[in-house]
Design a protein around this motif. Structure first.
Motif, PDB file in Angstrom:
ATOM      1  N   GLY A  18       0.813  -1.209   0.000  1.00 23.34           N
ATOM      2  CA  GLY A  18       0.000   0.000   0.000  1.00 23.34           C
ATOM      3  C   GLY A  18       0.839   1.249   0.000  1.00 23.34           C
ATOM      4  N   SER A  19       0.177   2.354   0.220  1.00 19.45           N
ATOM      5  CA  SER A  19       0.891   3.622   0.215  1.00 19.45           C
ATOM      6  C   SER A  19       1.752   3.745   1.468  1.00 19.45           C
ATOM      7  N   ILE A  20       2.823   4.452   1.329  1.00 22.62           N
ATOM      8  CA  ILE A  20       3.767   4.643   2.423  1.00 22.62           C
ATOM      9  C   ILE A  20       3.620   6.072   2.928  1.00 22.62           C
ATOM     10  N   ARG A  21       3.526   6.211   4.245  1.00 19.25           N
ATOM     11  CA  ARG A  21       3.384   7.543   4.828  1.00 19.25           C
ATOM     12  C   ARG A  21       4.576   8.414   4.446  1.00 19.25           C
ATOM     13  N   PRO A  22       4.340   9.704   4.203  1.00 15.85           N
ATOM     14  CA  PRO A  22       5.457  10.577   3.845  1.00 15.85           C
ATOM     15  C   PRO A  22       6.408  10.788   5.019  1.00 15.85           C
ATOM     16  N   VAL A  23       7.642  11.068   4.706  1.00 17.13           N
ATOM     17  CA  VAL A  23       8.659  11.344   5.718  1.00 17.13           C
ATOM     18  C   VAL A  23       8.476  12.788   6.171  1.00 17.13           C
ATOM     19  N   THR A  24       8.384  12.985   7.484  1.00 21.62           N
ATOM     20  CA  THR A  24       8.183  14.324   8.021  1.00 21.62           C
ATOM     21  C   THR A  24       9.429  14.796   8.760  1.00 21.62           C
ATOM     22  N   GLY A  25       9.481  16.077   9.040  1.00 16.43           N
ATOM     23  CA  GLY A  25      10.588  16.646   9.795  1.00 16.43           C
ATOM     24  C   GLY A  25      10.700  16.059  11.190  1.00 16.43           C
ATOM     25  N   ASP A  26       9.546  15.697  11.795  1.00 15.28           N
ATOM     26  CA  ASP A  26       9.560  15.090  13.132  1.00 15.28           C
ATOM     27  C   ASP A  26      10.278  13.749  13.112  1.00 15.28           C
ATOM     28  N   ASN A  27      10.010  12.941  12.079  1.00 13.60           N
ATOM     29  CA  ASN A  27      10.667  11.637  11.966  1.00 13.60           C
ATOM     30  C   ASN A  27      12.171  11.797  11.809  1.00 13.60           C
ATOM     31  N   VAL A  28      12.569  12.764  11.001  1.00 10.05           N
ATOM     32  CA  VAL A  28      13.993  13.010  10.769  1.00 10.05           C
ATOM     33  C   VAL A  28      14.653  13.470  12.068  1.00 10.05           C
ATOM     34  N   ALA A  29      14.003  14.359  12.785  1.00 11.92           N
ATOM     35  CA  ALA A  29      14.559  14.867  14.048  1.00 11.92           C
ATOM     36  C   ALA A  29      14.721  13.738  15.064  1.00 11.92           C
ATOM     37  N   ARG A  30      13.725  12.841  15.145  1.00 11.74           N
ATOM     38  CA  ARG A  30      13.828  11.698  16.073  1.00 11.74           C
ATOM     39  C   ARG A  30      14.988  10.784  15.688  1.00 11.74           C
ATOM     40  N   GLU A  31      15.149  10.549  14.397  1.00  6.32           N
ATOM     41  CA  GLU A  31      16.229   9.679  13.922  1.00  6.32           C
ATOM     42  C   GLU A  31      17.594  10.282  14.248  1.00  6.32           C
ATOM     43  N   LEU A  32      17.722  11.593  14.083  1.00  8.32           N
ATOM     44  CA  LEU A  32      19.008  12.251  14.310  1.00  8.32           C
ATOM     45  C   LEU A  32      19.250  12.593  15.780  1.00  8.32           C
ATOM     46  N   ALA A  33      18.253  12.377  16.638  1.00  3.77           N
ATOM     47  CA  ALA A  33      18.425  12.652  18.071  1.00  3.77           C
ATOM     48  C   ALA A  33      19.345  11.628  18.727  1.00  3.77           C
ATOM     49  N   VAL A  34      19.491  10.472  18.119  1.00  2.00           N
ATOM     50  CA  VAL A  34      20.380   9.433  18.644  1.00  2.00           C
ATOM     51  C   VAL A  34      21.820   9.855  18.327  1.00  2.00           C
ATOM     52  N   PRO A  35      22.701   9.859  19.334  1.00  2.00           N
ATOM     53  CA  PRO A  35      24.082  10.277  19.086  1.00  2.00           C
ATOM     54  C   PRO A  35      24.763   9.419  18.020  1.00  2.00           C
ATOM     55  N   ASP A  36      25.481  10.063  17.122  1.00  2.00           N
ATOM     56  CA  ASP A  36      26.242   9.416  16.042  1.00  2.00           C
ATOM     57  C   ASP A  36      25.374   8.633  15.060  1.00  2.00           C
ATOM     58  N   ARG A  37      24.081   8.872  15.058  1.00  2.00           N
ATOM     59  CA  ARG A  37      23.188   8.146  14.142  1.00  2.00           C
ATOM     60  C   ARG A  37      23.480   8.514  12.685  1.00  2.00           C
ATOM     61  N   ALA A  38      23.731   9.786  12.418  1.00  2.00           N
ATOM     62  CA  ALA A  38      24.005  10.213  11.036  1.00  2.00           C
ATOM     63  C   ALA A  38      25.269   9.541  10.509  1.00  2.00           C
ATOM     64  N   VAL A  39      26.270   9.399  11.353  1.00  2.00           N
ATOM     65  CA  VAL A  39      27.520   8.740  10.932  1.00  2.00           C
ATOM     66  C   VAL A  39      27.235   7.277  10.603  1.00  2.00           C
ATOM     67  N   GLU A  40      26.444   6.624  11.429  1.00  2.00           N
ATOM     68  CA  GLU A  40      26.093   5.216  11.193  1.00  2.00           C
ATOM     69  C   GLU A  40      25.305   5.059   9.895  1.00  2.00           C
ATOM     70  N   LEU A  41      24.347   5.956   9.654  1.00  2.00           N
ATOM     71  CA  LEU A  41      23.538   5.863   8.432  1.00  2.00           C
ATOM     72  C   LEU A  41      24.384   6.101   7.198  1.00  2.00           C
ATOM     73  N   ARG A  42      25.327   7.019   7.264  1.00  2.00           N
ATOM     74  CA  ARG A  42      26.200   7.272   6.103  1.00  2.00           C
ATOM     75  C   ARG A  42      27.038   6.048   5.777  1.00  2.00           C
ATOM     76  N   LYS A  43      27.469   5.306   6.798  1.00  2.00           N
ATOM     77  CA  LYS A  43      28.248   4.092   6.545  1.00  2.00           C
ATOM     78  C   LYS A  43      27.411   3.040   5.840  1.00  2.00           C
ATOM     79  N   ARG A  44      26.139   2.975   6.150  1.00  2.00           N
ATOM     80  CA  ARG A  44      25.267   1.981   5.529  1.00  2.00           C
ATOM     81  C   ARG A  44      25.077   2.322   4.078  1.00  2.00           C
TER      82      ARG A  44
END
Length: 81
Positions: A55-81
């Motif tokens: 089915g349809s996938i919910r759009p990505v919102t700024g709140d979701n992005v902020a929650r994801e980046l609130a975890v320390p070093d999460r952006a570094v981990e995602l870039r490695k993936r």
């Protein structure tokens, strides 16, 4: 998916029972992505993987992005993936 992974699709051929693709990796494009861009793509990809009903996938919102980046070093981990 090519946009999520930073790929160029140079050629595609869809046949009755299989598909041919020629892809080019674009690390130069990925290097310009901000942490928010990386998180937004990760969220969109994980929603695609977990949408079993097709089915349809919910759009990505700024709140979701902020929650994801609130975890320390999460952006570094995602870039490695």
């Amino acid at each position: 998916l090519a946009a999520l992974f930073g790929l160029d699709v140079s050629f595609n051929c869809e046949l009755a029972d299989h598909l041919h693709l020629i892809l080019r990796s674009r690390p130069d494009v990925v290097a310009t992505w901000t942490d928010q861009d990386v998180a937004r793509r990760w969220i969109a990809l994980s929603r695609l993987i977990h949408s079993n009903d097709g089915g349809s996938i919910r759009p990505v919102t700024g709140d979701n992005v902020a929650r994801e980046l609130a975890v320390p070093d999460r952006a570094v981990e995602l870039r490695k993936r």
